[in-house]
Scaffold this active site. Structure first.
Site, PDB file in Angstrom:
ATOM      1  N   HIS A  47     123.125  68.272  19.314  1.00 60.93           N
ATOM      2  CA  HIS A  47     122.018  67.436  19.768  1.00 60.93           C
ATOM      3  C   HIS A  47     122.471  65.993  19.605  1.00 60.93           C
ATOM      4  CE1 HIS A  47     118.063  66.308  20.839  1.00 60.93           C
ATOM      5  NE2 HIS A  47     117.474  66.307  19.655  1.00 60.93           N
TER       6      HIS A  47
ATOM      7  N   ASP B  22     117.016  66.321  26.678  1.00 60.36           N
ATOM      8  CA  ASP B  22     116.542  67.371  25.775  1.00 60.36           C
ATOM      9  C   ASP B  22     115.129  67.085  25.263  1.00 60.36           C
ATOM     10  OD1 ASP B  22     117.431  69.861  24.245  1.00 60.36           O
ATOM     11  OD2 ASP B  22     116.756  68.590  22.602  1.00 60.36           O
TER      12      ASP B  22
ATOM     13  N   GLU C 249     111.970  69.444  26.188  1.00 59.94           N
ATOM     14  CA  GLU C 249     111.198  70.146  25.153  1.00 59.94           C
ATOM     15  C   GLU C 249     109.714  69.794  25.230  1.00 59.94           C
ATOM     16  OE1 GLU C 249     114.763  70.333  21.795  1.00 59.94           O
ATOM     17  OE2 GLU C 249     113.246  68.754  21.747  1.00 59.94           O
TER      18      GLU C 249
END
Length: 348
Positions: free
Chosen positions: A124, A208, A212
């Site tokens: 990440h 990301d 999400e």
């Protein structure tokens, strides 16, 4: 590395045919990979690496549920399971897979073991992209790389055991050794990627966090809840509302989309369904576009990152998280879902 055309945009990708497992093993034959953290990504990545034949160890806090889970998964204390500091000391590649808040807390311990030539690996881009907020600033003489599977560690492991691969992005933030590219691609193959596509740490975390909060989790739950509530208010039963909102999508239509795309899924539905979907999808796009634009702006300016840091570092975070999850779990929609899942043929 190959160049692939995605809708007119050329991207760099690496497939398992181009970079086979044997080459990945040769690349990392002298490396010790320490997977730090055994929560979301740690189990899937470490077990896949182990099963693929890499020299991998796990670093985890002792006397924790995650330590116990690692033991249950076959990691042996003192042999390939160590406390975090000892694992970092032994490693030449440190896979830093703690939560974002956990990475901030443990960073001083990890940093002192980042000796020249080692590699620091993330899944990440959060810690590096928001380094002014996290304090995670690696020394200049180590490689800093990223492989981000596009799914949970559970999905990564399940697909690996099925002989499949979960697509991953890869990035190089710092190439101190001249070997960062080979290291990151070998690790991406080792953890079970289907194919690897190039990104940057910043692009990874922006996409990301948006995903999400958007279509992957936040938006889909919001849309589910809205449709379910409308159906229930208009007299439909919980079973009917859940099946039309969630079950048909997840069990029937999503596999068709995954197989050949949205147009193919449309083509395999009734003409009435096709007409309605084609008439309404742009209305949903236009209605939600302002929300997504606001979301991306909040991610890009760092507000979402700061909210995560502030909330997830609180001592009662886990307790509050469970309360929020319990509230969702106990809604009528997901209580109906629990009953529907039990009625699936494979569960009878």
């Amino acid at each position: 590395m190959a160049q692939m055309n995605f809708g007119g945009v050329v991207e760099n990708v690496v497939t398992r045919e181009e970079y086979p497992l044997a080459k990945a093993l040769e690349t990392l034959k002298d490396e010790t990979i320490a997977v730090i953290g055994y929560g979301v990504q740690g189990p899937g990545q470490s077990l896949n690496l182990r099963d693929n034949g890499f020299n991998v160890i796990v670093g985890q806090r002792k006397d924790s549920k995650s330590w116990d889970k690692a033991v249950e998964d076959g990691w042996v204390p003192g042999e390939n399971l160590f406390d975090i500091e000892e694992a970092c000391e032994k490693a030449t590649i440190i896979e830093y897979l703690l939560s974002d808040a956990g990475q901030i807390a443990v960073w001083p311990t990890v940093k002192k073991h980042l000796t020249p030539g080692k590699a620091l690996y993330f899944s990440h881009g959060f810690g590096i992209t928001y380094k002014e907020r996290t304090g995670i600033v690696p020394p200049a003489d180590v490689d800093v790389i990223l492989v981000a599977p596009k799914g949970s560690g559970t999905s990564l492991r399940r697909m690996f055991l099925q002989g499949r691969g979960l697509n991953s992005s890869y990035a190089i933030f710092q190439d101190a050794t001249g070997r960062a590219w080979d290291r990151v691609i070998a690790l991406g193959i080792g953890v079970g990627s289907g194919y690897l596509f190039e990104t940057t740490f910043k692009r990874e975390v922006y996409s990301d966090l948006t995903g999400e909060r958007g279509t992957l989790m936040g938006a889909i739950q919001g849309i589910f809840a809205a449709q379910y509530e409308v159906l229930r208010k208009n007299g439909h039963t919980p079973s009917e509302a859940f099946n039309e909102t969630v079950e048909e999508l997840s069990q029937s239509l999503m596999p068709l989309i995954a197989e050949n795309g949205m147009d193919w899924m449309y083509a395999n539905c009734s003409t009435t369904a096709q007409r309605g979907a084609l008439d309404w999808w742009k209305k949903f796009r236009d209605a939600t576009m302002p929300v997504f634009e606001d979301l991306y702006s909040e991610v890009a300016c760092g507000n979402e990152a700061q909210r995560s840091i502030d909330t997830n570092s609180q001592p009662d975070y886990r307790q509050k998280l469970e309360e929020e999850l319990r509230e969702m779990r106990e809604t009528e929609m997901w209580q109906a879902g629990a009953v529907v899942r039990k009625l699936r043929p494979e569960n009878n």
